[in-house]
Enzyme design. Structure first.
Site, PDB file in Angstrom:
ATOM      1  N   ASP A 121      -1.079  -5.753   9.576  1.00  0.00           N
ATOM      2  CA  ASP A 121      -2.211  -4.912   9.225  1.00  0.00           C
ATOM      3  C   ASP A 121      -3.313  -5.841   8.723  1.00  0.00           C
ATOM      4  OD1 ASP A 121      -4.050  -3.169   8.140  1.00  0.00           O
ATOM      5  OD2 ASP A 121      -2.559  -1.892   7.196  1.00  0.00           O
ATOM      6  N   ILE A 146      -6.505  -5.006   8.169  1.00  0.00           N
ATOM      7  CA  ILE A 146      -7.608  -4.088   7.845  1.00  0.00           C
ATOM      8  C   ILE A 146      -8.629  -4.679   6.881  1.00  0.00           C
ATOM      9  CG2 ILE A 146      -6.493  -2.929   5.887  1.00  0.00           C
ATOM     10  CD1 ILE A 146      -7.561  -0.294   6.878  1.00  0.00           C
ATOM     11  N   TYR A 174       0.842  -1.202   0.000  1.00  0.00           N
ATOM     12  CA  TYR A 174       0.000   0.000   0.000  1.00  0.00           C
ATOM     13  C   TYR A 174       0.878   1.255   0.000  1.00  0.00           C
ATOM     14  CZ  TYR A 174      -2.886   3.526   2.563  1.00  0.00           C
ATOM     15  OH  TYR A 174      -3.524   4.652   3.001  1.00  0.00           O
ATOM     16  N   LYS A 198     -12.494  -0.509   5.915  1.00  0.00           N
ATOM     17  CA  LYS A 198     -12.683  -1.419   4.782  1.00  0.00           C
ATOM     18  C   LYS A 198     -13.765  -2.449   5.085  1.00  0.00           C
ATOM     19  CE  LYS A 198      -9.138   0.703   3.089  1.00  0.00           C
ATOM     20  NZ  LYS A 198      -9.275   1.702   2.010  1.00  0.00           N
TER      21      LYS A 198
END
Lengths: 483, 488
Positions: free
Chosen positions: B238, B240, B153, B277
Site C-alpha cells: 500500500d 498511498i 491502519y 492522501k
C-alpha cells in the site's frame, strides 16, 4: 506456481460465455453514419441517450452545481475532503425527492434510508452481502438481466434459482411458478433467502401490475424471505399501464413486514448517467440500512458527482420537464421502432417501459432450440450487422426471443437498423440461406451484406487483441458495468 | 408445505449481524466526543480538535488555482460541457485511457521518475478501501490469511476481512528498533500461522507507514521481497502515502525493487494506491490497483465494476495529472509544506520532552506518551486517551487501535488543519505535558504542606485561563490539565 483465490479463477464473472462474439463483432467494426456505414449497429446496450440536450442545457445554466466553475470552485475543498459514507445530505435529499417524483408523488422516500453504492452493480452485490450467506439462494424470474449472475453471486457465493416465465402467459410471474420453484429448492436443500425482481423488467420492458406485486409481497411474507426490487427503469415508463412501485404497495398492504423489503435503484437508465456510478440501496429494514451504509465504503459515489446531482435533482422544474420529455421521446422511439419491425412482420412483446423491446423471432428459427437461436443470432450479427442480445443470455427458457435496444442511437441509425432487419426478414422469407452473404435482388443497393470471414478470423487469431494490456481488447458486454 | 420457521436471527446474513465492520470498538468514543463538540475557531474555540483524521489539507490553494485556469477539466463548465454526454455514458471498466495514462505518469513522478508504470495495468477501485478488498478477493480464499506488520491502519481489519472472510495475522514490530520489519519477525509470524494451520497467502505492507510515518529502506524492502518469494506468497504494497515524503531518506517503492530484483517472481507483486492522501481528494474515491500479475489485473478489472471511479472524476483527474508543470510544482510544494508542518509540530513537542518516532513521511506523528501512563498496560493507555479527548480536547488515535504491541503510543495527525489550529493544538499538548510533569514531580515529593494552596479544578474552571507565563505560551487560552485534580 502462484496461487490466486477460487473467486479469481472461477467463471462466475460471466465473461467466458459465447455472447462475447457479438461484442467482438461490434468492437471490430462499429457502425458510424459517415465513416463506417457498413459497420455493426449496437443494439445490445440498454442506454438512454435521448435527453442529453436537456441535461447539458441545465448544466450551462447552473454553474454552481460544479466544483470546477468560477461560481462553484469555492466549494472544491469541502467537497474533495468529504468522504462520509452517509453521503452529502443534499444528495440524499435530492435522490429521495427524485425517486418520489418518478413515482408521481404517490410515495415519499426517507433520505435517511438512502445508501450509496458503486452503481446498481454494486447495489445488487451489497444487498446480497447483507441478506444472504454463501450458498444461500435468491429466486429470480427469468428472463433476467445477465449480469445478475455476477452481481448477485460472484463474490458473495449466493446462487440464483431461476423462476422460468414464458410467452404462454406473456411472461407473467405467477404465484404457482414461485411456489414450485421454492418447493423444488427446499427439496434440493437450497436455502432460499429471497426473491429478486426487476420492475420495470429487463429484458421484457413490461411492468408488474398491482395484483401481481401484492401477491409477491404475500409470498415473501408467508415464507419470511426478502423481496429485492430493482426499479432501475422506473422513469423509462412511456405509456400505460402505470408503473406501480413496491414502495406504493408497502403503503397499501397492512400485513407486510417492512424488514423484508428493499429497493435497488440507480441513475444509469432514468437519467442516462451510467458513467457516474450512482447506485442506491433503499431498505425498509433498519439493520440493512445500517449495514449497507457501512459496506458502501467499498463503492461510494464520488463527492464531486454527489454535489452535481444534488443540485440537478433538487431543481423541481428541471426534473419535472426532464421526466416528461424523456417519457415522450422514449414513446416516440419505441413506436417508430415497433412499427418498423411490424412492417417486416416482426412482433414484439407488448411493452410500455424500458430502453428495449423483446423481439419475437421464433418463426425464423430452424428449430425451437437454443442452438438454432445461437445460429440465428450469429447471422444477425455477422450479416444483418446488428448487435442484439439473444434470449438465452437472459436465461429465457424459450428459444427465439431477442432483446433489441433502441434508445442509444439517433433517429437515422434507427432507420438504418430497421432497413437492415427488414431486408433480412424478407430474405429469410424467400428461403435464401446465405451464410456466405451473397448479394440478392431483394437487398437495397447500398447495403452490402458481405461477410468477411478473413476479418472475423483476424480478430480471433491475433493474440495481442486478447492480451489484457492491449488497448484494443474487444470488449465483452460486461466491460460496461451494466448493459 | 407452508411455513418455514425462520428465526429473526438468521433473517439477515452473518456478515450483516456480525462485528466485521469494526465500528463497535471503543475507539469510536473519540469520534463521538469530537462530533458532539467539534472545534471551530470562531464558533467553538474550546471544542475538540480533530487530530485523528489523516487528511492532507495543506495545498488546496494550488488545486483551486489550477481549477480556475483549466475549465476544460470539468464537464460542467462552458468550456467543457461538450464532453458531458460522452463522459456520462462512459462506463467501461478499463477506465478512460487518458485517466489511466495520467495516473501512471503521476505515480512515476511521485517516484522521481525512477520507474515507469504501464497504464494498461492501472485498475480502478472504490478508493483504497475498495482496492484492498478487491485484492483480497483475488488472492485469498475465506479462512486464508495475510500477514501484516504492526502497528497498522485499523481500516485493514474491515477492508481485507469483512466481506472476504480472509484473516489478518500480525507481524509484531517493536519500538526498540524503531518498529523495523525484521526478517525474524516475519518468519516468526509465518511459523505461528503454520502451527495454527492457517494458510498464509500474502504479506501486506504500507510504505510509507501509517501510523509510523516512516519509510522502508532498500535493504528491508529487498529482504521482504526475498521472504515472499521464498514462501511463494503475495506481496501487497500500500503506497498511498508515497508523495507525503518530505525529507530524507528518499522513498523507495517496491516498483523500484522490481526493476533491480530479476529473481523476484513478478506475479507475486501488487501495489495499492489512491489519490486520497497525496492529492487530498478522499471524497473523489480514486482507488488504484496496480499488479504485475496479468491474471490479477484481469480479475480485479472485472471486479472494478463494483466500484468504478465516476467518469466525471476520471475526466477531471486525467486533465489535472497530465499537466506536467502543475504536478511537478504540486509534489514539491506539498512535500515542503508537510515538512514545515512536521517541523513546527515536532519542535513544539521537543520543548516539553514529548517523545515521538523520528519520521519523514505521512500526515501524522507517532507520539510516545508511555511515560504518562499510570502503568504499562492498554487499560492505562485507554484511560490516558479518554483524558486527552475529554479534557485536553484533542481527538488522537491510541496505539492499540493500530494493534501496536506496546502501550503508550498515539498517532496524531497534523495536516488536516490550518496553522493557527495547529498552534492551538500544540499549546494544549504542551500544557498538558507540563502539567503532567508537574503532577509527577508532586507525586514524587509525596508531601502536601497544609498551608499549600489546594489546587482545585473543576471542568468549568478548565475553561478559564490562568497559568503562569513561565509554563505556557503567552498567546493562547489554555484549558487546564485534567491530571492535576486535588480537593480541599
Amino acid at each position: 506456481m502462484v496461487v490466486l483465490s477460487k473467486i479469481a479463477t472461477n467463471d462466475r464473472h460471466g465473461e467466458n460465455s459465447p455472447y462475447f462474439d457479438g461484442w467482438k463483432a461490434y468492437d471490430m467494426n462499429p457502425y458510424h453514419p459517415t465513416k463506417n456505414r457498413d459497420g455493426v449497429i449496437q443494439m445490445g446496450l440498454a442506454e438512454n441517450q435521448l435527453c442529453f440536450d436537456l441535461s447539458e442545457d441545465w448544466i450551462r445554466k447552473n454553474p454552481k452545481a460544479s466544483i470546477c466553475t468560477a461560481e462553484g470552485v469555492d466549494e472544491f475543498k469541502n467537497i474533495a475532503i468529504f468522504q462520509d459514507y452517509h453521503g452529502l445530505p443534499e444528495f440524499r435529499q435530492a435522490v429521495a425527492s427524485f425517486m418520489g417524483r418518478v413515482r408521481g408523488g404517490r410515495v415519499k422516500f426517507d433520505p435517511e434510508r438512502i445508501v450509496m453504492s458503486g452503481g446498481a452493480t454494486g447495489a445488487n452485490e451489497l444487498i446480497m452481502f447483507c441478506l444472504a450467506d454463501p450458498g444461500d439462494a435468491f429466486l429470480v424470474p427469468s428472463p433476467y438481466y445477465p449480469a445478475f449472475d455476477r452481481d448477485l453471486g460472484w463474490r458473495t457465493g449466493v446462487q440464483i434459482v431461476p423462476v422460468h416465465c414464458d410467452s404462454s402467459n406473456g411472461f407473467l410471474i405467477t404465484k404457482a411458478a414461485l411456489e414450485a420453484a421454492y418447493e423444488k429448492a427446499q427439496e434440493d436443500n437450497i436455502n432460499i433467502k429471497g426473491l429478486l425482481i426487476a420492475n420495470p423488467s429487463n429484458p421484457l420492458g413490461t411492468v408488474l401490475d398491482r395484483d401481481t406485486l401484492k401477491s409477491l409481497v404475500s409470498f415473501v411474507n408467508e415464507k419470511n424471505i426478502h423481496l429485492v426490487c430493482d426499479e432501475i427503469y422506473a422513469a423509462t415508463l412511456f405509456s400505460t399501464p402505470n408503473f406501480v412501485s413496491i414502495s406504493e404497495i408497502m403503503q397499501e398492504m397492512e400485513y407486510c413486514n417492512p424488514d423484508l423489503i428493499h429497493i435497488v435503484y440507480s441513475l444509469s437508465k432514468d437519467m442516462g448517467l451510467p458513467g457516474f456510478r450512482v447506485g442506491i440501496v433503499y431498505s425498509y429494514n433498519d439493520t440493512v440500512v445500517s449495514c449497507g451504509r457501512k459496506m458502501s465504503s467499498f463503492g461510494l459515489v464520488s463527492s464531486q458527482t454527489q454535489h452535481l446531482l444534488a443540485a440537478m435533482l433538487s431543481d423541481e422544474e428541471f426534473v419535472g420537464n426532464y421526466l416528461e420529455q424523456s417519457s415522450k421521446r422514449l414513446e416516440k422511439r419505441h413506436n417508430a421502432f415497433t412499427k418498423g419491425l411490424a412492417k417486416a412482420g416482426i412482433t414484439c412483446l407488448k411493452s410500455n417501459a424500458g430502453l428495449f423491446v423483446w423481439m419475437d423471432l421464433r418463426r425464423l428459427l430452424k428449430e425451437q432450440t437454443l442452438e438454432a437461436e445461437m445460429a440465428l443470432w450469429r447471422v444477425i450479427i455477422n450479416e444483418v450487422k446488428v448487435n442484439v442480445s439473444p434470449g438465452s443470455s437472459f436465461h429465457c427458457s424459450e428459444p427465439g426471443w431477442f432483446r433489441v435496444c433502441f434508445a442509444n442511437m439517433d433517429d437515422e441509425t434507427v432507420e438504418v437498423a430497421l432497413q437492415r432487419i427488414n431486408a433480412f426478414v424478407r430474405q429469410e422469407k424467400d428461403g435464401n440461406n446465405k451464410a456466405q452473404g451473397k448479394r440478392t435482388k431483394c437487398l437495397p443497393k447500398k447495403l452490402q451484406l458481405s461477410f468477411s470471414f478473413r476479418r472475423y478470423d483476424e480478430g480471433l487469431m491475433s493474440p495481442h487483441i486478447m492480451s489484457p494490456h492491449s488497448p484494443h481488447v474487444p470488449l465483452s458486454p460486461l466491460v460496461r458495468a451494466r448493459t | 408445505m407452508g411455513f418455514v420457521d425462520r428465526s429473526r436471527e438468521n433473517l439477515l446474513s452473518k456478515m450483516a449481524t456480525g462485528n466485521g465492520h469494526g465500528e463497535n470498538s471503543p475507539y469510536f468514543d473519540g469520534w463521538k466526543a469530537y462530533e458532539n463538540d467539534p472545534f471551530d475557531a470562531s464558533e467553538n474555540p474550546r471544542g475538540v480538535i480533530q487530530m485523528g483524521l489523516a487528511e492532507n489539507q495543506l495545498c488546496f490553494d494550488l488545486i483551486q488555482d489550477w481549477i480556475k485556469k483549466n475549465p476544460k477539466a470539468s464537464i460542467c463548465t462552458p468550456d467543457g460541457v461538450d464532453a458531458f454526454r460522452d463522459r456520462a455514458i462512459f462506463q467501461d471498466y478499463h477506465g478512460l485511457a487518458e485517466f489511466r495514462n495520467a495516473v501512471a505518469k503521476f505515480m512515476a513522478k511521485v517516484r522521481g521518475n525512477r520507474v515507469r508504470f504501464d497504464p494498461d495495468r492501472i485498475v480502478m477501485s472504490g478508493g483504497a478501501t475498495g482496492a484492498h478488498e478487491t485484492i483480497a478477493f483475488c488472492l485469498a480464499n475465506p479462512g486464508e490469511a495475510f500477514l501484516v506488520p504492526t502497528p497498522y491502519y485499523p481500516g485493514f481489519d474491515r477492508d481485507l476481512r469483512w466481506r472476504t472472510g480472509v484473516q489478518l495475522l500480525p507481524v509484531v514490530c517493536e519500538s526498540f528498533n524503531n518498529f523495523k520489519v525484521t526478517r525474524k519477525a516475519l518468519e516468526a509470524a509465518y511459523e505461528r500461522a503454520q502451527e495454527a494451520k492457517i494458510r498464509v497467502k500474502g504479506l501486506l505492507i504500507t510504505n510509507p507507514s501509517n501510523p509510523l510515518g516512516t519509510i522502508l529502506d532498500r535493504e528491508t524492502l529487498r529482504s521482504i521481497v526475498s521472504f515472499i518469494n521464498e514462501k511463494n506468497i503475495h506481496l501487497v504494497c500500500d503506497e498511498i502515502y508515497a508523495a507525503t515524503v518530505f525529507s530524507e531518506p528518499g522513498f523507495v517503492s517496491v516498483s523500484e525493487i522490481m526493476e533491480e530484483e530479476i529473481t523476484c517472481n513478478r506475479d507475486l507483486i501488487h501495489i495499492v494506491y489512491s489519490l486520497s492522501k497525496d492529492m487530498g481528494f478522499p471524497g473523489f474515491r480514486v482507488g488504484i490497483i496496480y499488479s504485475y500479475n496479468d491474471a490479477v489485473v484481469n480479475c480485479s478489472r472485472k471486479m472494478s465494476s463494483f466500484g468504478l471511479v465516476s467518469s466525471q472524476t476520471q475526466h477531471l483527474i486525467a486533465s489535472m495529472l497530465s499537466d506536467d508543470e502543475f504536478v511537478d510544482r504540486f509534489i514539491a510544494e506539498s512535500a515542503k509544506r508537510l515538512g514545515k508542518r512536521h517541523e513546527v509540530f515536532t519542535q513544539g513537542l521537543d520543548q516539553v520532552g514529548i517523545g515521538y518516532l523520528k519520521s519523514n513521511a505521512g500526515l501524522f506523528l507517532w507520539m510516545d506518551l508511555h511515560h504518562l501512563l499510570k502503568e504499562k498496560t492498554f487499560e492505562a493507555e485507554m484511560e490516558l486517551w479518554r483524558v486527552i479527548i475529554n479534557e485536553v480536547k484533542l481527538n488522537v488515535s491510541p496505539g492499540s487501535s493500530f494493534h501496536c504491541s506496546e502501550p503508550g503510543w498515539f498517532r496524531v495527525c497534523f495536516a488536516n488543519m490550518d496553522d493557527s489550529t495547529m498552534e492551538l493544538a500544540l499549546t494544549r499538548i504542551i500544557t498538558f505535558a507540563l502539567q503532567s510533569k508537574e503532577l509527577r514531580i508532586q507525586r514524587k515529593r509525596q508531601c502536601w504542606a497544609s498551608n499549600r494552596p489546594r489546587l482545585s479544578f473543576s471542568k468549568r474552571r478548565m475553561d478559564d485561563i490562568m497559568m503562569t507565563q513561565s509554563l505556557l505560551s503567552p498567546h493562547s487560552p489554555i484549558p487546564q490539565s485534567p491530571l492535576v485534580r486535588a480537593r480541599t
